[in-house]
Motif scaffolding. Structure first.
Motif, short mmCIF file in Angstrom:
data_model
loop_
_atom_site.label_atom_id
_atom_site.label_comp_id
_atom_site.label_asym_id
_atom_site.label_seq_id
_atom_site.Cartn_x
_atom_site.Cartn_y
_atom_site.Cartn_z
N TYR A 42 6.59 9.67 8.45
CA TYR A 42 5.51 8.71 8.63
C TYR A 42 4.42 9.02 7.60
N THR A 43 3.88 7.99 7.01
CA THR A 43 2.92 8.14 5.91
C THR A 43 1.57 7.58 6.32
N ILE B 204 -13.78 3.36 3.47
CA ILE B 204 -12.50 3.53 2.79
C ILE B 204 -11.48 2.61 3.45
N ASP B 205 -10.33 2.48 2.82
CA ASP B 205 -9.20 1.79 3.42
C ASP B 205 -8.24 2.86 3.94
N PHE B 206 -7.66 2.61 5.10
CA PHE B 206 -6.72 3.56 5.70
C PHE B 206 -5.53 2.78 6.23
N TRP B 207 -4.33 3.32 6.06
CA TRP B 207 -3.17 2.71 6.69
C TRP B 207 -2.15 3.77 7.05
N LEU B 208 -1.38 3.43 8.07
CA LEU B 208 -0.32 4.28 8.60
C LEU B 208 0.96 3.47 8.59
N SER B 209 2.02 4.03 8.02
CA SER B 209 3.29 3.30 7.96
C SER B 209 4.43 4.15 8.47
N ASP B 210 5.47 3.46 8.96
CA ASP B 210 6.64 4.15 9.52
C ASP B 210 7.61 4.51 8.39
#
Length: 178
Positions: free
Chosen positions: A72-73, A39-45
């Motif tokens: 935070y997402t 899968i693709d995963f990302w964390l953003s502020d």
């Protein structure tokens, strides 16, 4: 606490955590079933800037310490897949920042360290359970395929023997012409 979601093909799921400055958040995830287990995963502020992005990953651990207050997402995406649904297990751990001004007892500090270590062991155990399930499913699938291939080979063998007996019998048969 562990969570499990099913990401359908071409879908994306996002989750939010409200953090304050110096709060720490760790997200661990693993893909348990579906497709190539990626899968693709990302964390953003809170401003939407990506802090970390993992593409086509089957497992990961992402930690961040909040530099600003806000939401935070973190998102899991199966948008690259058009057919396969994925089963994703993930854990979110947070540590609320408490300034250590020297008044925290050494035993409390040790308890916090032990709690962190215990959580890491629990995450690893959950990962191992998921991998065991995937490997068991693979072994059962292989076993089924071997069984059906053996049955097919047995049928072909019996048919070939029957044809050979018929052919040899007709070869040695005397043809009479009147």
């Amino acid at each position: 606490m562990g969570h499990m979601i099913e990401l359908t093909a071409a879908a994306k799921e996002c989750f939010f955590e409200d953090l304050h400055v110096n709060d720490k958040m760790t997200v661990t995830y693993q893909v348990g079933a579906g497709g190539n287990l990626d899968i693709d995963f990302w964390l953003s502020d809170p401003q939407g800037l990506a802090l970390r992005k993992d593409l086509k990953s089957s497992t990961g651990t992402i930690s961040t310490t909040a530099e600003v207050d806000g939401r935070y997402t973190y998102c899991f995406s199966n948008e690259m897949s058009t057919l396969a649904d994925k089963l994703v297990s993930f854990n979110v751990h947070g540590l609320i920042y408490v300034e250590d001004d020297g008044t925290i007892a050494p035993i409390e500090r040790e308890i916090r360290d032990l709690a962190g270590g215990l959580q890491a062991v629990k995450d690893e155990q959950e990962y191992i359970v998921i991998r065991e399930r995937v490997h068991r499913d693979t072994a059962e699938s292989t076993n089924s395929r071997v069984m059906w291939w053996s049955i097919f080979q047995g049928i072909v063998l019996v048919a070939t023997c029957g044809w050979q007996i018929y052919y040899l019998q007709s070869f040695f048969e005397v043809k009479r012409n009147y």
